[in-house]
Design an enzyme around this catalytic site. Sequence first.
Site, PDB file in Angstrom:
ATOM      1  N   LYS A  53       0.839  -1.210   0.000  1.00 46.65           N
ATOM      2  CA  LYS A  53       0.000   0.000   0.000  1.00 46.65           C
ATOM      3  C   LYS A  53       0.867   1.251   0.000  1.00 46.65           C
ATOM      4  O   LYS A  53       0.589   2.214  -0.706  1.00 46.65           O
ATOM      5  CB  LYS A  53      -0.932  -0.019   1.222  1.00 46.65           C
ATOM      6  CG  LYS A  53      -2.037  -1.073   1.099  1.00 46.65           C
ATOM      7  CD  LYS A  53      -2.771  -1.295   2.416  1.00 46.65           C
ATOM      8  CE  LYS A  53      -3.729  -2.478   2.276  1.00 46.65           C
ATOM      9  NZ  LYS A  53      -4.379  -2.860   3.536  1.00 46.65           N
ATOM     10  N   GLN A  97      -4.214  -1.640   9.727  1.00 46.13           N
ATOM     11  CA  GLN A  97      -4.142  -2.954   9.079  1.00 46.13           C
ATOM     12  C   GLN A  97      -4.758  -4.016   9.989  1.00 46.13           C
ATOM     13  O   GLN A  97      -4.392  -4.125  11.161  1.00 46.13           O
ATOM     14  CB  GLN A  97      -2.676  -3.287   8.754  1.00 46.13           C
ATOM     15  CG  GLN A  97      -2.481  -4.568   7.981  1.00 46.13           C
ATOM     16  CD  GLN A  97      -3.071  -4.520   6.565  1.00 46.13           C
ATOM     17  OE1 GLN A  97      -2.966  -3.526   5.872  1.00 46.13           O
ATOM     18  NE2 GLN A  97      -3.695  -5.610   6.157  1.00 46.13           N
ATOM     19  N   ASP A 120     -10.669   3.275   4.497  1.00 42.01           N
ATOM     20  CA  ASP A 120     -10.957   1.836   4.372  1.00 42.01           C
ATOM     21  C   ASP A 120     -12.466   1.582   4.409  1.00 42.01           C
ATOM     22  O   ASP A 120     -12.925   0.489   4.081  1.00 42.01           O
ATOM     23  CB  ASP A 120     -10.287   1.064   5.524  1.00 42.01           C
ATOM     24  CG  ASP A 120      -9.160   0.170   5.030  1.00 42.01           C
ATOM     25  OD1 ASP A 120      -9.052  -0.036   3.808  1.00 42.01           O
ATOM     26  OD2 ASP A 120      -8.399  -0.326   5.883  1.00 42.01           O
TER      27      ASP A 120
END
Length: 285
Positions: A53, A97, A120
Amino acid sequence: MTARLINGASLAKTMRRGFVDRVGKLRESGLTPGLAVILVGDDPASAVYVGRKMRACEEVGIRSFASYLPATISNAELLGRIVELNANPEVHGILVQLPLPEHIDMARVLETIAVEKDVDGFHLYNVGGLVTGNVVFSPCTPYGVVKLLEHENIPIQGQNVVVVGASNIVGKPMALMLMARDATVSICHAKTRDLAQYTILADILVVAAGVPNLIIPQMVKRGAVVIDVGINRLPDGRITGDVDFAGVSEKASAITPVPGGVGPMTVTMLLENTIKSAEHALALT
Ligand code: NAP
């Protein structure tokens, strides 16, 4: 029939070229988009995803800020770190994460991220927004699937869609996003009795179960569009999806490969959400 390949890697590349221009315009206006990535603990797979990412950010000119935090971090310390990032004007997106260590209250963590930086799409507001149509950021993997379908000119309205997998991060939001586009959606999961009686009805079959070869040709309607979200590592190290790609390709009209299908789109939509957030921040100045 041999299915047309839905090339996510290629669409991701095209989209990312467009991002370079969007980021360039933001930078000319004095704003560099920034993504903060928090990794708790030293899970090697998570470290690989985070690295990927951050590299993708760099390639399009987004600044990334990594926080590598020990697995022993307390809830309060982690929440404190997120509060700091919420207040940092150089940060337009915050990503934690997953998975997190067991002692961490994941729901609390996700809800602490400011909604306008929740790139997200896991904050309760954004999850609820999927139901009501007020979403700020769509979760990246299902958003990537929708982009792929749109790019391939695959109609969604009125289609029978079956989503195999009902997780909070893929299956459920996927189903809601396709419902919002007027598909008729069934969601299947591990306790579904006779999975094949559902999958065989699908005009569009989206599979996100994490089970290699779960979907075999007998379970697929001739001419269906098959989207394989699964990423599984085989004992020999190869990566495979949830669909018997070779067999199902003989029946489907279009299919995503693994790798090279949905995966590259997930990171691409994270970049899209971060740029969108930065564009919004600039509009507010
Ligand atoms: P997850 O949280 O483990 O959820 C899996 C879902 O599949 C659950 O709803 C589970 O049912 C269902 N399931 C498991 N076995 C099944 C079976 N035999 N038949 C029908 N349903 C079954 O996984 P996830 O995070 O959603 O991820 C799913 C897969 O997508 C994984 O392979 C993951 O690596 C991959 N993934 C890929 C991307 C990408 O960018 N391509 C992004 C995220 C995830 P229950 O609810 O009944 O347990």
